[in-house]
Design a protein around this motif. Sequence first.
Motif, short mmCIF file in Angstrom:
data_model
loop_
_atom_site.label_atom_id
_atom_site.label_comp_id
_atom_site.label_asym_id
_atom_site.label_seq_id
_atom_site.Cartn_x
_atom_site.Cartn_y
_atom_site.Cartn_z
N ALA A 98 0.83 -1.20 0.00
CA ALA A 98 0.00 0.00 0.00
C ALA A 98 0.87 1.26 0.00
CB ALA A 98 -0.91 -0.01 1.23
N GLU A 99 1.95 1.21 0.78
CA GLU A 99 2.82 2.37 0.83
C GLU A 99 3.47 2.64 -0.52
OE1 GLU A 99 5.52 1.45 3.96
OE2 GLU A 99 4.03 1.73 5.54
N LYS A 100 3.84 1.58 -1.24
CA LYS A 100 4.46 1.75 -2.55
C LYS A 100 3.47 2.37 -3.54
CE LYS A 100 7.73 -2.11 -2.20
NZ LYS A 100 8.08 -3.45 -2.71
N LYS A 101 2.20 2.00 -3.40
CA LYS A 101 1.20 2.48 -4.35
C LYS A 101 0.60 3.83 -3.95
CE LYS A 101 -0.30 -1.99 -6.15
NZ LYS A 101 0.82 -2.77 -5.69
N ALA A 102 0.91 4.31 -2.75
CA ALA A 102 0.25 5.50 -2.21
C ALA A 102 0.51 6.74 -3.04
CB ALA A 102 0.70 5.74 -0.77
N ASN A 138 -12.13 5.74 -3.62
CA ASN A 138 -11.50 5.92 -4.93
C ASN A 138 -10.48 4.83 -5.24
OD1 ASN A 138 -11.53 9.35 -4.06
ND2 ASN A 138 -12.85 8.41 -5.58
N ALA A 139 -10.32 4.55 -6.52
CA ALA A 139 -9.29 3.66 -7.04
C ALA A 139 -8.62 4.37 -8.22
CB ALA A 139 -9.90 2.33 -7.47
N GLU A 140 -7.64 3.72 -8.82
CA GLU A 140 -6.89 4.38 -9.90
C GLU A 140 -7.62 4.33 -11.24
OE1 GLU A 140 -2.67 3.43 -10.26
OE2 GLU A 140 -2.75 2.62 -8.23
N THR A 141 -8.37 3.25 -11.49
CA THR A 141 -8.98 3.07 -12.81
C THR A 141 -10.47 2.77 -12.70
OG1 THR A 141 -8.54 0.69 -12.87
CG2 THR A 141 -6.82 2.15 -13.74
N ALA A 149 -3.43 -4.34 -1.52
CA ALA A 149 -2.54 -5.46 -1.86
C ALA A 149 -3.25 -6.48 -2.75
CB ALA A 149 -2.02 -6.13 -0.60
N VAL A 150 -4.50 -6.76 -2.44
CA VAL A 150 -5.26 -7.78 -3.18
C VAL A 150 -5.66 -7.26 -4.56
CG1 VAL A 150 -7.41 -9.08 -3.25
CG2 VAL A 150 -6.11 -8.95 -1.13
N ILE A 151 -6.18 -6.03 -4.63
CA ILE A 151 -6.70 -5.49 -5.88
C ILE A 151 -5.58 -4.98 -6.78
CG2 ILE A 151 -8.13 -3.62 -6.84
CD1 ILE A 151 -10.06 -4.12 -4.50
N GLY A 152 -4.50 -4.47 -6.17
CA GLY A 152 -3.33 -4.08 -6.95
C GLY A 152 -3.32 -2.64 -7.42
N GLU A 153 -4.20 -1.81 -6.89
CA GLU A 153 -4.21 -0.38 -7.22
C GLU A 153 -4.24 0.43 -5.94
OE1 GLU A 153 -6.48 -0.08 -11.52
OE2 GLU A 153 -7.19 1.11 -9.82
#
Length: 242
Positions: free
Chosen positions: A48-52, A78-81, A134-138
């Motif tokens: 999560a920290e990497k994707k933040a 919210n999500a990215e896509t 982590a599970v969803i990947g965004e």
Amino acid sequence: MAISAKQVKELREMTGAGMMDCKKALTATEGDFDKAIEFLREKGLATAEKKAGRIAAEGIVKVLVSEDGTKAVAVEVNAETDFVAKNEKFQAYVGQVAEQAMDTTAADLDAFLAEPWKFDETKTVKEALAGQIAVIGENMNIRRYQQVAENAGFVASYTHMGGKIGVLVDVESDVVNDAVKEMAKNVCMQVAALSPKYTSRAEVDQEYLAKEEEILTAAAKNEKPDANDKIIMGMVKGRLNK
């Protein structure tokens, strides 16, 4: 030690993490399920920290109303896509966030994120969010929520465009029947269409009115440069009244 496919499948069902992540967790912890779950939780937080840093600009609004209609909540996650926003797993998670927000007494979003997650009280809301990332990947974030309660009537709700817009309307009424509910739904739809900033003239901030008058006056003078002040003020007043 050798990790069986059955062990991996079991850990996946318990955590929702990917097959390869489950196998790595079990291998790293020598098949200890409790430690493997901890391993995945820690990995989830790290992921999560990497994707933040990535922008979460898509998402949905989930509206939840109590059975008696006197209490409701709207949450935006919210999500990215847009692809993920339409994903069943993401939408199910947003539904859980709405259930959490329905009964929260948190004073702000930070306090809400620090609460125990009602679906697994060994985690906070923030940790559960990290697990979903982590599970969803965004990258995902719980942007905001709003509770509404009305004991002398009911709360009407409406969602538009699959959750792109969510509306709650507090209806104070001595009578609650199908006709009143239909009226309230129409009001919700009107709000969704127009996105009004205020519900009555009395709520309008005077500084906001002064700024709008300044902008509309300049616009009217550009439209009709030869008009006198009386005509300009009439144009401005008419537009302000709208």
